[in-house]
Scaffold this motif. Structure first.
Motif, PDB file in Angstrom:
ATOM      1  N   ILE A 241     -12.328 -13.731  53.366  1.00 37.70           N
ATOM      2  CA  ILE A 241     -11.976 -15.126  53.126  1.00 37.70           C
ATOM      3  C   ILE A 241     -10.765 -15.534  53.959  1.00 37.70           C
ATOM      4  CG2 ILE A 241     -11.053 -16.699  51.392  1.00 37.70           C
ATOM      5  CD1 ILE A 241     -14.028 -16.304  51.236  1.00 37.70           C
ATOM      6  N   THR A 242      -9.762 -14.651  54.073  1.00 38.28           N
ATOM      7  CA  THR A 242      -8.559 -14.990  54.834  1.00 38.28           C
ATOM      8  C   THR A 242      -8.866 -15.193  56.306  1.00 38.28           C
ATOM      9  OG1 THR A 242      -7.205 -13.727  53.267  1.00 38.28           O
ATOM     10  CG2 THR A 242      -6.236 -14.256  55.416  1.00 38.28           C
TER      11      THR A 242
ATOM     12  N   SER B 123     -10.787 -18.441  56.686  1.00 39.30           N
ATOM     13  CA  SER B 123      -9.934 -19.608  56.485  1.00 39.30           C
ATOM     14  C   SER B 123      -9.037 -19.864  57.686  1.00 39.30           C
ATOM     15  CB  SER B 123      -9.082 -19.422  55.222  1.00 39.30           C
ATOM     16  OG  SER B 123      -9.894 -19.276  54.080  1.00 39.30           O
ATOM     17  N   VAL B 124      -8.426 -18.812  58.213  1.00 36.70           N
ATOM     18  CA  VAL B 124      -7.554 -18.978  59.380  1.00 36.70           C
ATOM     19  C   VAL B 124      -8.356 -19.473  60.585  1.00 36.70           C
ATOM     20  CG1 VAL B 124      -6.105 -17.746  61.035  1.00 36.70           C
ATOM     21  CG2 VAL B 124      -5.875 -17.290  58.587  1.00 36.70           C
TER      22      VAL B 124
ATOM     23  N   LEU C  52      -9.431 -23.213  59.857  1.00 33.59           N
ATOM     24  CA  LEU C  52      -8.318 -24.151  59.980  1.00 33.59           C
ATOM     25  C   LEU C  52      -7.879 -24.315  61.429  1.00 33.59           C
ATOM     26  CD1 LEU C  52      -6.110 -23.138  56.916  1.00 33.59           C
ATOM     27  CD2 LEU C  52      -7.442 -25.220  57.201  1.00 33.59           C
TER      28      LEU C  52
ATOM     29  N   ALA D 159      -6.331 -28.760  52.435  1.00 31.45           N
ATOM     30  CA  ALA D 159      -6.359 -27.385  52.938  1.00 31.45           C
ATOM     31  C   ALA D 159      -5.916 -26.396  51.862  1.00 31.45           C
ATOM     32  CB  ALA D 159      -5.468 -27.265  54.173  1.00 31.45           C
ATOM     33  N   ILE D 160      -4.868 -26.750  51.112  1.00 31.55           N
ATOM     34  CA  ILE D 160      -4.395 -25.856  50.048  1.00 31.55           C
ATOM     35  C   ILE D 160      -5.459 -25.699  48.964  1.00 31.55           C
ATOM     36  CG2 ILE D 160      -2.698 -25.624  48.206  1.00 31.55           C
ATOM     37  CD1 ILE D 160      -0.668 -26.953  50.063  1.00 31.55           C
TER      38      ILE D 160
ATOM     39  N   VAL E  75      -8.336 -23.464  50.348  1.00 29.54           N
ATOM     40  CA  VAL E  75      -7.956 -22.046  50.435  1.00 29.54           C
ATOM     41  C   VAL E  75      -7.844 -21.427  49.036  1.00 29.54           C
ATOM     42  CG1 VAL E  75      -6.142 -20.459  51.164  1.00 29.54           C
ATOM     43  CG2 VAL E  75      -6.830 -22.327  52.662  1.00 29.54           C
TER      44      VAL E  75
ATOM     45  N   ALA F 155     -11.305 -20.936  47.723  1.00 34.46           N
ATOM     46  CA  ALA F 155     -11.933 -19.809  48.409  1.00 34.46           C
ATOM     47  C   ALA F 155     -11.433 -18.475  47.869  1.00 34.46           C
ATOM     48  CB  ALA F 155     -11.671 -19.905  49.914  1.00 34.46           C
ATOM     49  N   ALA F 156     -10.123 -18.397  47.585  1.00 37.32           N
ATOM     50  CA  ALA F 156      -9.575 -17.158  47.014  1.00 37.32           C
ATOM     51  C   ALA F 156     -10.151 -16.882  45.633  1.00 37.32           C
ATOM     52  CB  ALA F 156      -8.057 -17.247  46.954  1.00 37.32           C
TER      53      ALA F 156
END
Length: 221
Positions: free
Chosen positions: A147-148, A151-152, A155, A186-187, A190, A193-194
């Protein structure tokens, strides 16, 4: 810049500078000869930020001066723009919710398939003394890495595309458009997603860890 490059650009100059430039081009030589198309009036505000004079009063004053002049209140345009912006925010928020729901089910299916394929590894870890909680956390960490990175990457690509489109529109329209990053969206994405990664890993792993080690070794997907 050359004169050809300045043809389609707007310049903010004072009246004396404009008259000097106009005189060089054979234009008017007096302020009274200038054709004024639009005048922006900034009214004085009170301590609460309110303006006592409304658009109708200004319209009446201007109508006494000229029959061909009208008054447009910026506050009316601002209210319309804010309403349109609110509608667009709702539309984008609904689209984000739909996309996150679809991504959650996709993540659940992919993580479940990944976990069910690693039953032998789970049995080996359990046989050497690793607790069920540690095994579950291991799969949650794996989902967090996925996921990280996604996401990076998402974005970064989204910011690059958004900034490019904003710069392109600013170049074509000659307006001072700026790129605004949607921090709260975005927050929220994320964080969702977490949470999805945690749930997508926890339930398949916990369901398998209820089995005995021998049953995990014989488990066939």
């Amino acid at each position: 810049k050359s004169p050809e490059q300045l043809d389609l650009q707007n310049l903010l100059v004072s009246y004396p500078t404009f008259l000097r430039l106009a005189e060089q081009a054979g234009g008017p030589r007096s302020v009274r000869q200038l054709g004024i198309e639009r005048v922006l009036v900034d009214l004085r505000r009170d301590k609460r930020g309110r303006v006592d004079v409304d658009g109708r009063t200004l319209d009446a004053i201007v109508s006494d001066l000229s029959d061909y002049s009208t008054v447009s209140d910026y506050r009316d345009i601002e209210n319309s723009v804010n309403e349109s912006r609110g509608i667009m925010d709702v539309v984008f928020a609904a689209a984000a919710v739909v996309v996150m729901v679809l991504c959650f089910f996709s993540l659940v299916s992919s993580m479940a398939a990944n976990i069910f394929e690693q039953t032998k590894e789970m049995a080996i870890l359990r046989s050497i003394g690793v607790t069920k909680a540690r095994v579950t956390i291991l799969f949650i960490y794996e989902a967090f890495v996925l996921i990280t990175s996604a996401s990076v990457l998402g974005l970064s690509i989204g910011m690059a595309v958004g900034w490019t489109m904003t710069a392109q529109r600013a170049l074509f329209t000659q307006l001072p458009l700026t790129f605004v990053f949607p921090y709260w969206v975005a927050i929220a994405v994320v964080a969702t997603a977490a949470l999805s990664a945690t749930l997508a890993s926890y339930f398949p792993a916990s369901s398998l860890l209820r089995l005995q080690i021998s049953e995990l070794m014989r488990f066939v997907t």
